[in-house]
Design a protein around this motif. Structure first.
Motif, PDB file in Angstrom:
ATOM      1  N   GLN A  17       7.682   1.875   1.023  1.00  0.00           N
ATOM      2  CA  GLN A  17       8.783   2.256   0.135  1.00  0.00           C
ATOM      3  C   GLN A  17      10.013   1.390   0.395  1.00  0.00           C
ATOM      4  O   GLN A  17      10.675   0.929  -0.534  1.00  0.00           O
ATOM      5  CB  GLN A  17       9.134   3.739   0.331  1.00  0.00           C
ATOM      6  CG  GLN A  17       8.055   4.687  -0.130  1.00  0.00           C
ATOM      7  CD  GLN A  17       7.833   4.632  -1.635  1.00  0.00           C
ATOM      8  OE1 GLN A  17       8.722   4.311  -2.413  1.00  0.00           O
ATOM      9  NE2 GLN A  17       6.613   4.942  -2.052  1.00  0.00           N
ATOM     10  N   GLY A  26       3.470   4.532   3.613  1.00  0.00           N
ATOM     11  CA  GLY A  26       4.566   5.426   3.961  1.00  0.00           C
ATOM     12  C   GLY A  26       5.943   4.845   3.679  1.00  0.00           C
ATOM     13  O   GLY A  26       6.161   4.136   2.693  1.00  0.00           O
ATOM     14  N   ASP A  35       0.873  -1.184   0.000  1.00  0.00           N
ATOM     15  CA  ASP A  35       0.000   0.000   0.000  1.00  0.00           C
ATOM     16  C   ASP A  35       0.903   1.225   0.000  1.00  0.00           C
ATOM     17  O   ASP A  35       1.267   1.749   1.049  1.00  0.00           O
ATOM     18  CB  ASP A  35      -0.904  -0.021   1.223  1.00  0.00           C
ATOM     19  CG  ASP A  35      -1.915   1.116   1.232  1.00  0.00           C
ATOM     20  OD1 ASP A  35      -1.804   2.026   0.384  1.00  0.00           O
ATOM     21  OD2 ASP A  35      -2.807   1.090   2.090  1.00  0.00           O
ATOM     22  N   LYS A  36       1.242   1.683  -1.192  1.00  0.00           N
ATOM     23  CA  LYS A  36       2.196   2.780  -1.315  1.00  0.00           C
ATOM     24  C   LYS A  36       1.601   4.116  -0.878  1.00  0.00           C
ATOM     25  O   LYS A  36       2.334   5.023  -0.521  1.00  0.00           O
ATOM     26  CB  LYS A  36       2.716   2.863  -2.739  1.00  0.00           C
ATOM     27  CG  LYS A  36       3.520   1.648  -3.136  1.00  0.00           C
ATOM     28  CD  LYS A  36       3.931   1.696  -4.579  1.00  0.00           C
ATOM     29  CE  LYS A  36       4.442   0.343  -4.989  1.00  0.00           C
ATOM     30  NZ  LYS A  36       4.427   0.143  -6.411  1.00  0.00           N
ATOM     31  N   GLN A  37       0.286   4.205  -0.890  1.00  0.00           N
ATOM     32  CA  GLN A  37      -0.353   5.458  -0.503  1.00  0.00           C
ATOM     33  C   GLN A  37      -0.384   5.608   1.016  1.00  0.00           C
ATOM     34  O   GLN A  37      -0.010   6.652   1.540  1.00  0.00           O
ATOM     35  CB  GLN A  37      -1.768   5.507  -1.056  1.00  0.00           C
ATOM     36  CG  GLN A  37      -2.361   6.877  -1.044  1.00  0.00           C
ATOM     37  CD  GLN A  37      -3.269   7.086  -2.226  1.00  0.00           C
ATOM     38  OE1 GLN A  37      -3.771   6.132  -2.807  1.00  0.00           O
ATOM     39  NE2 GLN A  37      -3.489   8.328  -2.589  1.00  0.00           N
ATOM     40  N   ASP A  38      -0.815   4.578   1.716  1.00  0.00           N
ATOM     41  CA  ASP A  38      -0.929   4.653   3.176  1.00  0.00           C
ATOM     42  C   ASP A  38       0.236   3.985   3.891  1.00  0.00           C
ATOM     43  O   ASP A  38       0.379   4.141   5.099  1.00  0.00           O
ATOM     44  CB  ASP A  38      -2.240   3.998   3.645  1.00  0.00           C
ATOM     45  CG  ASP A  38      -3.469   4.754   3.164  1.00  0.00           C
ATOM     46  OD1 ASP A  38      -3.364   5.994   2.995  1.00  0.00           O
ATOM     47  OD2 ASP A  38      -4.510   4.114   2.937  1.00  0.00           O
ATOM     48  N   GLU A  43       9.425  -2.130  -0.869  1.00  0.00           N
ATOM     49  CA  GLU A  43       9.511  -2.167  -2.330  1.00  0.00           C
ATOM     50  C   GLU A  43      10.972  -2.194  -2.778  1.00  0.00           C
ATOM     51  O   GLU A  43      11.347  -2.963  -3.667  1.00  0.00           O
ATOM     52  CB  GLU A  43       8.792  -0.969  -2.939  1.00  0.00           C
ATOM     53  CG  GLU A  43       8.788  -1.007  -4.460  1.00  0.00           C
ATOM     54  CD  GLU A  43       8.007   0.138  -5.069  1.00  0.00           C
ATOM     55  OE1 GLU A  43       7.307  -0.129  -6.058  1.00  0.00           O
ATOM     56  OE2 GLU A  43       8.103   1.283  -4.574  1.00  0.00           O
TER      57      GLU A  43
END
Length: 135
Positions: free
Chosen positions: A86, A82, A77-80, A89
């Protein structure tokens, strides 16, 4: 073709066991299964390397890479998420790069390195679930 009642019962049990162990709504459990799959595939790859079985090595490393690239990375969940998302990933990208190198060089030490990283993530992931459930 005739199959014995015992064989049919065993087959039905296996199907129920698999179906009940996988609940796609429990995202934490799905990620846990994916992480376990990567670790298991890397264990298989190491065994294949020790036996000199190139086909099994390539298959096992390929499976680990597919799980990371098609299961774990897209699930972030790249949006929430944080910084954690990142960082994961980046780590997943590093692991797939290292596994490609391990496969090309037949380098068991690289597979061990990635296996340790993934096992650490899997352990931390399970710990999150235990803490959330109060265990």
């Amino acid at each position: 073709m005739y199959t014995s009642p015992h064989s049919r019962a065993a087959s039905a049990y296996k199907r129920v066991n698999v179906e009940t162990s996988f609940n796609p709504d429990d995202k934490h459990h799905v990620v846990s299964l994916l992480l376990d799959g990567v670790v298991q595939s890397l264990t298989e790859a190491r065994g294949a390397m020790q036996r000199g079985d190139v086909v099994a090595r390539v298959k096992a490393i390929g499976k680990a890479v597919r799980i990371i690239e098609e299961g774990l990375k897209p699930g972030l969940d790249k949006q929430d998420g944080g910084d954690l998302a990142q960082n994961l990933e980046g780590l997943y990208g590093y692991c797939t790069m290292r596994l490609a190198l391990a496969n090309a060089r037949n380098d068991e030490s690289i597979v061990e390195e990635v296996g340790r990283l993934m096992a650490d993530i899997a352990s931390a992931w399970k710990e999150i679930k235990n803490e959330a459930s109060g265990a």
